[in-house]
Design a protein around this motif. Structure first.
Motif, PDB file in Angstrom:
ATOM      1  N   LEU A  76      17.114  60.500 -19.234  1.00 39.61           N
ATOM      2  CA  LEU A  76      16.575  59.159 -19.419  1.00 39.61           C
ATOM      3  C   LEU A  76      15.054  59.143 -19.417  1.00 39.61           C
ATOM      4  N   ASP A  77      14.468  58.266 -20.223  1.00 38.61           N
ATOM      5  CA  ASP A  77      13.012  58.120 -20.264  1.00 38.61           C
ATOM      6  C   ASP A  77      12.443  57.731 -18.905  1.00 38.61           C
ATOM      7  N   GLU A  78      13.169  56.873 -18.173  1.00 34.24           N
ATOM      8  CA  GLU A  78      12.663  56.395 -16.896  1.00 34.24           C
ATOM      9  C   GLU A  78      12.900  57.376 -15.756  1.00 34.24           C
ATOM     10  N   GLY A  79      13.485  58.524 -16.076  1.00 35.05           N
ATOM     11  CA  GLY A  79      13.750  59.528 -15.063  1.00 35.05           C
ATOM     12  C   GLY A  79      15.228  59.598 -14.727  1.00 35.05           C
ATOM     13  N   GLY A  80      15.666  60.763 -14.303  1.00 31.41           N
ATOM     14  CA  GLY A  80      17.071  60.959 -13.995  1.00 31.41           C
ATOM     15  C   GLY A  80      17.863  61.356 -15.229  1.00 31.41           C
ATOM     16  N   ARG A  81      19.127  61.634 -15.007  1.00 34.36           N
ATOM     17  CA  ARG A  81      19.971  62.051 -16.123  1.00 34.36           C
ATOM     18  C   ARG A  81      21.411  61.620 -15.886  1.00 34.36           C
ATOM     19  N   LEU A  82      22.138  61.537 -16.991  1.00 35.43           N
ATOM     20  CA  LEU A  82      23.559  61.232 -16.995  1.00 35.43           C
ATOM     21  C   LEU A  82      24.287  62.445 -17.551  1.00 35.43           C
ATOM     22  N   VAL A  83      25.415  62.792 -16.956  1.00 39.02           N
ATOM     23  CA  VAL A  83      26.146  63.997 -17.367  1.00 39.02           C
ATOM     24  C   VAL A  83      27.637  63.706 -17.429  1.00 39.02           C
ATOM     25  N   PHE A  84      28.270  64.126 -18.515  1.00 37.40           N
ATOM     26  CA  PHE A  84      29.722  64.105 -18.639  1.00 37.40           C
ATOM     27  C   PHE A  84      30.181  65.548 -18.776  1.00 37.40           C
ATOM     28  N   ASP A  85      30.999  66.002 -17.840  1.00 34.10           N
ATOM     29  CA  ASP A  85      31.388  67.415 -17.823  1.00 34.10           C
ATOM     30  C   ASP A  85      32.671  67.702 -18.592  1.00 34.10           C
ATOM     31  N   GLY A  86      33.137  66.726 -19.359  1.00 34.86           N
ATOM     32  CA  GLY A  86      34.379  66.866 -20.102  1.00 34.86           C
ATOM     33  C   GLY A  86      35.509  66.071 -19.487  1.00 34.86           C
ATOM     34  N   GLU A  87      35.353  65.724 -18.209  1.00 34.80           N
ATOM     35  CA  GLU A  87      36.350  64.923 -17.510  1.00 34.80           C
ATOM     36  C   GLU A  87      35.713  63.790 -16.715  1.00 34.80           C
ATOM     37  N   ARG A  88      34.640  64.106 -16.003  1.00 36.39           N
ATOM     38  CA  ARG A  88      34.011  63.124 -15.123  1.00 36.39           C
ATOM     39  C   ARG A  88      32.564  62.874 -15.534  1.00 36.39           C
ATOM     40  N   ALA A  89      32.090  61.665 -15.222  1.00 36.80           N
ATOM     41  CA  ALA A  89      30.728  61.264 -15.581  1.00 36.80           C
ATOM     42  C   ALA A  89      29.913  61.039 -14.315  1.00 36.80           C
ATOM     43  N   TRP A  90      28.647  61.495 -14.349  1.00 37.59           N
ATOM     44  CA  TRP A  90      27.789  61.444 -13.185  1.00 37.59           C
ATOM     45  C   TRP A  90      26.393  60.950 -13.578  1.00 37.59           C
ATOM     46  N   SER A  91      25.709  60.365 -12.628  1.00 35.08           N
ATOM     47  CA  SER A  91      24.287  60.069 -12.793  1.00 35.08           C
ATOM     48  C   SER A  91      23.546  60.627 -11.585  1.00 35.08           C
ATOM     49  N   VAL A  92      22.300  61.020 -11.818  1.00 38.71           N
ATOM     50  CA  VAL A  92      21.508  61.594 -10.737  1.00 38.71           C
ATOM     51  C   VAL A  92      20.039  61.279 -10.975  1.00 38.71           C
ATOM     52  N   GLY A  93      19.316  60.958  -9.900  1.00 41.94           N
ATOM     53  CA  GLY A  93      17.874  60.759  -9.984  1.00 41.94           C
ATOM     54  C   GLY A  93      17.447  59.528 -10.731  1.00 41.94           C
ATOM     55  N   THR A  94      18.319  58.515 -10.850  1.00 46.86           N
ATOM     56  CA  THR A  94      17.980  57.315 -11.609  1.00 46.86           C
ATOM     57  C   THR A  94      17.415  56.205 -10.732  1.00 46.86           C
ATOM     58  N   GLY A  95      17.405  56.403  -9.419  1.00 46.14           N
ATOM     59  CA  GLY A  95      16.937  55.365  -8.508  1.00 46.14           C
ATOM     60  C   GLY A  95      17.965  54.288  -8.248  1.00 46.14           C
ATOM     61  N   GLN A  96      19.200  54.487  -8.742  1.00 49.32           N
ATOM     62  CA  GLN A  96      20.278  53.526  -8.527  1.00 49.32           C
ATOM     63  C   GLN A  96      21.486  54.256  -7.971  1.00 49.32           C
ATOM     64  N   ALA A  97      22.272  53.538  -7.169  1.00 48.10           N
ATOM     65  CA  ALA A  97      23.468  54.161  -6.593  1.00 48.10           C
ATOM     66  C   ALA A  97      24.362  54.719  -7.702  1.00 48.10           C
ATOM     67  N   VAL A  98      24.628  53.892  -8.694  1.00 48.48           N
ATOM     68  CA  VAL A  98      25.358  54.327  -9.884  1.00 48.48           C
ATOM     69  C   VAL A  98      24.653  53.723 -11.093  1.00 48.48           C
ATOM     70  N   TYR A  99      24.243  54.552 -12.037  1.00 48.76           N
ATOM     71  CA  TYR A  99      23.593  54.034 -13.242  1.00 48.76           C
ATOM     72  C   TYR A  99      24.621  53.218 -14.031  1.00 48.76           C
ATOM     73  N   PRO A 100      24.277  51.991 -14.472  1.00 49.96           N
ATOM     74  CA  PRO A 100      25.247  51.122 -15.133  1.00 49.96           C
ATOM     75  C   PRO A 100      25.894  51.769 -16.356  1.00 49.96           C
ATOM     76  N   MET A 101      27.217  51.769 -16.361  1.00 53.20           N
ATOM     77  CA  MET A 101      28.018  52.226 -17.504  1.00 53.20           C
ATOM     78  C   MET A 101      27.677  53.651 -17.925  1.00 53.20           C
ATOM     79  N   THR A 102      27.498  54.508 -16.939  1.00 53.86           N
ATOM     80  CA  THR A 102      27.191  55.914 -17.218  1.00 53.86           C
ATOM     81  C   THR A 102      28.219  56.544 -18.149  1.00 53.86           C
TER      82      THR A 102
END
Length: 256
Positions: A76-102
């Motif tokens: 993401l431009d604002e920092g952090g990243r979203l990752v889909f590993d083929g089964e599950r989706a994760w967000s990290v370093g976005t400053g939010q508990a869960v990034y909306p609609m990851t």
């Protein structure tokens, strides 16, 4: 006329009929129009993603996904990243508990980019070709649905529009059942029109898509409501550990 010759005639006719090429299905015609190669043969797709709706930024950053595995990542431009590993989706370093609609972002934007090649995916069902109105034209189209249990949202449907001369993908009408009931989704259909393409590695890939309200009888409604652009596209492999998820990541589960 000998009996032997009479026997050979049906055998020759059978041989001729077996060599006739089968007609290419609608989905196959669209895929062929976008290049001799198959996007699924590419190790990964990397590029710039920008999505705007109603004049507001929805998501922006560097997108990478693997067509054959479905794994995806957005830095993401604002920092952090979203990752889909083929089964599950994760967000990290976005400053939010869960990034909306990851999960939605990680699956949706690669899908719209890959649409010309995804119309024959396992679990897809295509209706007979018909003509429907779109922006002042009547274009060849077919309704695409999914076998129960296919993907996250098997109740979604699409109407696929092709260019009558080139067979390239012109538009996808669709509903979104992600996070909402089918009845409500059917009340708000939209259409994505493929405005621009770019040549990358022998393939014609989407570079600009506009989104509109849509009605199956009247076609496009009003002014565009959104836009997605893909820029600086290249095909390459992900480096080792690219889809690894750190312990601090938060999973975004599929809405029930």
């Amino acid at each position: 006329m000998s009996t032997r010759f009479l026997i050979l005639i049906p055998l020759l006719l059978l041989a001729c009929s077996s060599t006739k090429e089968k007609p290419v299905p609608f989905s196959g015609q669209i895929a062929q129009a976008h290049g001799e190669e198959d996007l699924y043969r590419q190790p990964g797709v990397a590029g710039r993603l920008d999505v705007m709706f109603d004049g507001q930024k929805v998501i922006a950053g560097e997108l990478f996904f693997e067509p054959s595995t479905g794994r995806a990542r957005i830095d993401l431009d604002e920092g952090g990243r979203l990752v889909f590993d083929g089964e599950r989706a994760w967000s990290v370093g976005t400053g939010q508990a869960v990034y909306p609609m990851t999960r939605f972002h990680l699956l949706t934007w690669p899908y719209f980019f890959s649409a010309p090649w995804k119309l024959s995916d396992p679990g897809t069902l295509m209706s007979p070709i018909d003509e429907r109105p779109l922006q002042g034209e009547r274009l060849p189209s077919a309704r695409m649905t999914f076998v129960t249990g296919t993907g996250d949202t098997p109740d979604d449907w699409y109407v696929v529009f092709a260019d009558p001369e080139t067979n390239a993908l012109r538009a996808l009408a669709y509903i979104v059942t992600y996070g909402q009931p089918l009845e409500r989704a059917n009340e708000e259909p939209h259409v994505a029109t493929y405005e621009e393409y770019a040549q990358v590695g022998g393939l014609m890939v989407p570079s600009s898509i506009r989104f509109w309200n849509w009605n199956e009888n009247a076609g496009v409604q009003g002014a565009p409501i959104g836009k997605a652009t893909f820029a600086d596209i290249e095909f390459r492999s992900a480096r080792e550990g690219f889809f690894d998820v750190p312990e601090s990541a938060v999973e975004d589960v599929l809405p029930q």
